[in-house]
Design an enzyme around this catalytic site. Structure first.
Site, short mmCIF file in Angstrom:
data_model
loop_
_atom_site.label_atom_id
_atom_site.label_comp_id
_atom_site.label_asym_id
_atom_site.label_seq_id
_atom_site.Cartn_x
_atom_site.Cartn_y
_atom_site.Cartn_z
N SER A 244 5.94 -5.80 8.09
CA SER A 244 7.09 -4.92 7.60
C SER A 244 6.93 -3.42 7.85
O SER A 244 6.86 -3.03 8.73
CB SER A 244 6.94 -5.29 6.11
N ASP B 273 12.88 -0.18 8.58
CA ASP B 273 11.33 -0.34 8.33
C ASP B 273 10.99 -1.16 9.69
O ASP B 273 11.67 -1.21 10.34
CB ASP B 273 10.48 -1.02 7.14
N ASP C 83 10.49 -4.50 10.16
CA ASP C 83 11.21 -5.69 10.61
C ASP C 83 12.50 -5.41 10.06
O ASP C 83 13.44 -6.19 9.98
CB ASP C 83 10.57 -6.84 9.88
N ASP D 87 14.26 -5.10 7.28
CA ASP D 87 14.98 -5.62 6.14
C ASP D 87 15.07 -4.39 5.07
O ASP D 87 15.74 -4.74 3.94
CB ASP D 87 14.22 -6.74 5.66
#
Length: 453
Positions: A109, A246, A248, A250
């Site tokens: 992340s 960010d 990833d 999400d």
């Protein structure tokens, strides 16, 4: 022994905590737990092999970890579809879209490039509840599935993964973005290719930063944890709005045309009011965590919207959304879940919906965000304390009660023990910054005096 799984999968330093051996073992254990009902004595029980989707962000360690997870799945009789570098919410969508049995995302992340993580998704693209993760952890020490011959899984490229996800995102757009100029910061992460393409297709004029991943620069001075960079770019280019993801993708945080940050709470407030107006906010209820700003509760109450609060973590927000059959929830950090379209936080989807509301209303992000007054919030981490004794300490409880009486309806106090380290977090919100700081420091001193190791 501490629990292996954290609040969002297993995460740590790649090749130290997150090793090839652990990745293979977790994939084999997950095949046993998540593939239950598909196997009988290591062989197919349903007439077909289970299918698992694998995706990752661009960090370099994801290359060998994804290969290790694929090996663990295939050696357990799972057919693997390798989607390559795509956002976490894209993987969740694809698992549901193709009716895969489960999936995994290799990502840490917003963490720096040396870290990595492994998070599993169940059928339907939903994150695993704690009890299922515990079963996977327990299965690490049990016998693995060892099929042979035609029962061994295959590994194939998920060739149209990006296209399927882009079509899905475009299908959610309630209003085109023509005339809006957006700066996208993709954190040199998984959204670097998809997000600019989607916003361009939606009609926006797009300027990009943080879209040159090299395996080592993910989240490095860019993305949702470095919003000063996005703010500067918005001002430099005279853009209407900035959107930050960010690593990833999400998460979605935003910057208005004046360079001011619009956080996840403000984004949820904007979307909740829009959805209520359009008859899409089920039960007129928004789900947020206990860390959301008091200003969000006040704003929602003023507009007849109920705020339902959960424990910290987007999985708990999702559980509440599913249990109550609600349509919107999220976190201050920018994880926003729109359950009509997604099973997890989706930064690209959230950004599209936010800009769509700007286009629909003709109002700037600054105007839309003004619906909510952000209360000053102070967080103090009290380290080196017995966090297990926190809940039963009467002196701490009395101090908190006294502070709450002092604040009345103009503030809020939250003390939260860490689940993994000797630490208590003291969070205070008040109408004035100086008051919040004074109260937070005084409560921290009480916690340290009472619980110091």
């Amino acid at each position: 022994m501490p629990r292996l799984f954290g609040t969002d999968g297993v995460r740590g330093l790649a090749n130290e905590k997150i090793t090839v051996e652990l990745a293979v073992s977790l994939a084999q254990a997950a095949s046993v737990v998540l593939g239950k009902g598909r196997f009988a004595d290591g062989r197919r029980a349903s007439g077909r092999r289970p299918v698992g989707v694998i995706a990752r962000d661009p960090r370099v360690s994801g290359e060998f970890l994804a290969a290790a997870v694929a090996a663990g799945f295939a050696s357990s009789g799972v057919d693997v579809l390798d989607a390559g570098i795509i956002p976490t919410p894209a993987a969740a969508f694809l698992i549901a879209d193709i009716k895969a049995d489960f999936g995994v995302v290799i990502s840490a992340s917003h963490n720096p490039a040396p870290d990595n993580g492994i998070k599993f998704f169940a059928v339907g693209g939903t994150k695993l509840p704690d009890e299922v993760e515990d079963r996977i952890e327990a299965a690490l020490g049990e016998q693995k599935l060892s099929p042979t011959g035609v029962e061994v899984g295959r590994i194939r490229r998920f060739a149209d993964a990006e296209d399927r996800y882009i079509v899905h995102l475009m299908s959610t757009l309630p209003h085109r973005l023509d005339g809006l100029h957006v700066v996208l910061d993709c954190a040199n992460g998984a959204a670097s290719g998809i997000s600019p393409e989607v916003f361009t297709l939606a009609g926006a004029r797009v300027t990009v930063i943080g879209t040159d991943p090299d395996g080592y620069n993910i989240n490095d001075g860019v993305g949702s944890t470095h919003l000063d960079v996005l703010a500067a770019a918005v001002l430099e280019h005279g853009a209407d709005v900035g959107i930050a993801h960010d690593g990833d993708a999400d998460r979605c945080l935003a910057v208005d045309h004046l360079g001011r940050i619009v956080d996840g709470d403000q984004i949820m407030a904007i979307l909740a009011l829009s959805m209520k107006e359009r008859g899409l906010l089920r039960e007129n209820t928004l789900v947020a965590t206990v860390m959301s700003n008091l200003g969000l509760r006040v704003a929602m109450a003023e507009h007849g919207i109920t705020l339902l609060q959960t424990a910290v973590g987007d999985r708990y927000v999702l559980e509440a959304l599913n249990e109550k059959k609600l349509s919107l929830g999220g976190e201050q950090s920018g994880h926003v879940i729109m359950s009509d379209f997604a099973t997890t936080g989706d930064g690209i989807l959230t950004g599209l919906q936010l800009l769509s509301e700007m286009a629909r209303t003709g109002r700037s992000l600054a105007e839309l965000a003004s619906v909510m007054t952000v209360y000053p919030q102070i967080m103090v981490n009290v380290r080196g304390v017995d966090h297990h004794g926190f809940a039963s300490d009467e002196v701490i409880a009395a101090a908190v009660k006294a502070v709450e009486a002092r604040l009345g309806g103009g503030g809020r106090v939250l003390l939260r023990p860490s689940g993994t380290e000797p630490l208590v977090r003291v969070m205070v919100e008040a109408e004035e910054q100086s008051v919040a700081e004074e109260i937070a420091n005084s409560l921290a001193a009480v916690v340290l005096e009472r619980l110091a190791l």
